[in-house]
Design a protein around this motif. Structure first.
Motif, PDB file in Angstrom:
ATOM      1  N   PHE A   9       0.858  -1.182   0.000  1.00 44.36           N
ATOM      2  CA  PHE A   9       0.000   0.000   0.000  1.00 44.36           C
ATOM      3  C   PHE A   9       0.892   1.229   0.000  1.00 44.36           C
ATOM      4  CE2 PHE A   9      -2.411  -3.412   1.951  1.00 44.36           C
ATOM      5  CZ  PHE A   9      -3.611  -3.331   1.267  1.00 44.36           C
ATOM      6  N   VAL A  52      -3.209   4.361  -1.325  1.00 48.65           N
ATOM      7  CA  VAL A  52      -4.150   4.714  -0.263  1.00 48.65           C
ATOM      8  C   VAL A  52      -3.867   6.157   0.150  1.00 48.65           C
ATOM      9  CG1 VAL A  52      -4.689   2.409   0.597  1.00 48.65           C
ATOM     10  CG2 VAL A  52      -2.655   3.536   1.445  1.00 48.65           C
ATOM     11  N   ASN A  54      -5.331   9.990   1.714  1.00 43.75           N
ATOM     12  CA  ASN A  54      -6.326  10.890   2.311  1.00 43.75           C
ATOM     13  C   ASN A  54      -6.346  12.166   1.491  1.00 43.75           C
ATOM     14  OD1 ASN A  54      -6.762   9.123   4.441  1.00 43.75           O
ATOM     15  ND2 ASN A  54      -5.864  10.430   6.010  1.00 43.75           N
ATOM     16  N   TYR A  90      -7.312   3.816  -3.899  1.00 46.12           N
ATOM     17  CA  TYR A  90      -8.366   4.132  -2.934  1.00 46.12           C
ATOM     18  C   TYR A  90      -8.075   5.487  -2.304  1.00 46.12           C
ATOM     19  CZ  TYR A  90      -9.311  -0.954  -3.067  1.00 46.12           C
ATOM     20  OH  TYR A  90      -9.586  -2.240  -3.459  1.00 46.12           O
ATOM     21  N   CYS A  92      -9.641   8.475   0.496  1.00 45.55           N
ATOM     22  CA  CYS A  92     -10.633   8.988   1.448  1.00 45.55           C
ATOM     23  C   CYS A  92     -10.810  10.464   1.167  1.00 45.55           C
ATOM     24  CB  CYS A  92     -10.161   8.780   2.891  1.00 45.55           C
ATOM     25  SG  CYS A  92     -11.245   9.658   4.049  1.00 45.55           S
ATOM     26  N   CYS A 109     -12.505   5.176   6.566  1.00 46.86           N
ATOM     27  CA  CYS A 109     -11.426   5.055   5.585  1.00 46.86           C
ATOM     28  C   CYS A 109     -10.351   6.119   5.733  1.00 46.86           C
ATOM     29  CB  CYS A 109     -11.974   5.024   4.159  1.00 46.86           C
ATOM     30  SG  CYS A 109     -13.060   6.359   3.687  1.00 46.86           S
ATOM     31  N   ARG A 110     -10.564   7.104   6.602  1.00 49.99           N
ATOM     32  CA  ARG A 110      -9.539   8.139   6.772  1.00 49.99           C
ATOM     33  C   ARG A 110      -8.366   7.555   7.554  1.00 49.99           C
ATOM     34  NH1 ARG A 110      -8.784  13.837   6.933  1.00 49.99           N
ATOM     35  NH2 ARG A 110      -7.944  14.641   8.881  1.00 49.99           N
ATOM     36  N   LYS A 111      -7.193   7.497   6.896  1.00 49.57           N
ATOM     37  CA  LYS A 111      -6.030   6.942   7.578  1.00 49.57           C
ATOM     38  C   LYS A 111      -5.782   7.695   8.877  1.00 49.57           C
ATOM     39  CE  LYS A 111      -3.330   7.728   3.977  1.00 49.57           C
ATOM     40  NZ  LYS A 111      -2.109   7.802   3.127  1.00 49.57           N
ATOM     41  N   MET A 116      -9.596   1.441   4.048  1.00 47.17           N
ATOM     42  CA  MET A 116      -9.097   1.202   2.688  1.00 47.17           C
ATOM     43  C   MET A 116      -8.350  -0.134   2.603  1.00 47.17           C
ATOM     44  SD  MET A 116      -8.172   5.031   1.231  1.00 47.17           S
ATOM     45  CE  MET A 116      -7.170   5.698   2.556  1.00 47.17           C
ATOM     46  N   ARG A 119     -10.891  -2.850   2.523  1.00 46.79           N
ATOM     47  CA  ARG A 119     -11.465  -2.907   1.174  1.00 46.79           C
ATOM     48  C   ARG A 119     -10.571  -3.737   0.248  1.00 46.79           C
ATOM     49  NH1 ARG A 119     -12.742   2.407  -2.558  1.00 46.79           N
ATOM     50  NH2 ARG A 119     -13.345   1.225  -4.410  1.00 46.79           N
TER      51      ARG A 119
END
Ligand SMILES: [Mg+2]
Ligand SMILES: [Zn+2]
Length: 194
Positions: A9, A52, A54, A90, A92, A109-111, A116, A119
């Protein structure tokens, strides 16, 4: 039992492309040297590469979602021109307290929340225990640790600052520290030779 897929990721800003606060102009996208090669090398090992990111600048009203998509399209083009590609992207787009209703959301999903990665588990069959998150901020490491993955910190983007000023206060050190994405990938691959 069929083993899941190892994923790497990647945080986007400060890892794949140069960090400029709230990248709101596609013309300002600059891919970090070696990043495309790193992605290609990882994919050659069978790992899935998942961005991934934000992007709370959208909820904050700094730029519309269409700008994010345009930046992402250009980034994917550059990556593909270098013989690599992303398996998934992905993002957010939320913020817990700011923005219009669709974006103002206390989402999962917000790190560093793991939405994510979950998902990717559902959609790509990711084996999170065998996966890595590579990022330039502590939240990227926390994201990894929240699901039992490993976290690598790169010194590009905010990474050097985080390492210099914040890391002494972290309860757990990064699993790996590297100058940039390419070095992180080479060391991850070197480590996993069995
Ligand atoms: Mg970043
Ligand atoms: Zn979200």
């Amino acid at each position: 039992m069929i083993a899941g897929r190892r994923c790497v990721f990647l945080d986007r800003d400060g890892v794949i492309n140069e960090e400029i606060e709230y990248l709101h102009d596609p013309a300002r996208l600059v891919v970090i040297e070696g990043a495309v090669r790193a992605i290609a090398e990882l994919r050659a090992t069978g790992a899935a590469i998942v961005v991934v990111t934000n992007q709370a600048g959208i909820a904050r009203g700094y730029f519309p979602e269409s700008v994010f998509e345009e930046v992402q399209r250009r980034l994917s083009e550059e990556v593909e021109a270098g013989g690599a590609r992303f398996d998934a992207v992905y993002a957010c787009l939320h913020h817990p307290t700011m923005g219009p209703p669709l974006y103002r959301l206390d989402c999962d999903c917000r790190k560093p929340r793991p939405g994510m990665l979950r998902r990717a588990q559902a959609e790509l069959g990711a084996d999170l225990q065998r996966s890595w998150v590579i990022g330039d901020r502590h939240g990227d490491l926390q994201l990894a640790w929240n699901v039992g993955a490993r976290g690598a910190l790169v010194k590009s983007g905010y990474g050097l600052g985080e390492l210099t000023y914040l890391a002494p206060g972290w309860a757990r050190p990064p699993d790996l520290v590297a100058e940039n994405l390419l070095e992180a990938v080479e060391r991850i691959l070197g480590r996993e030779v069995e």
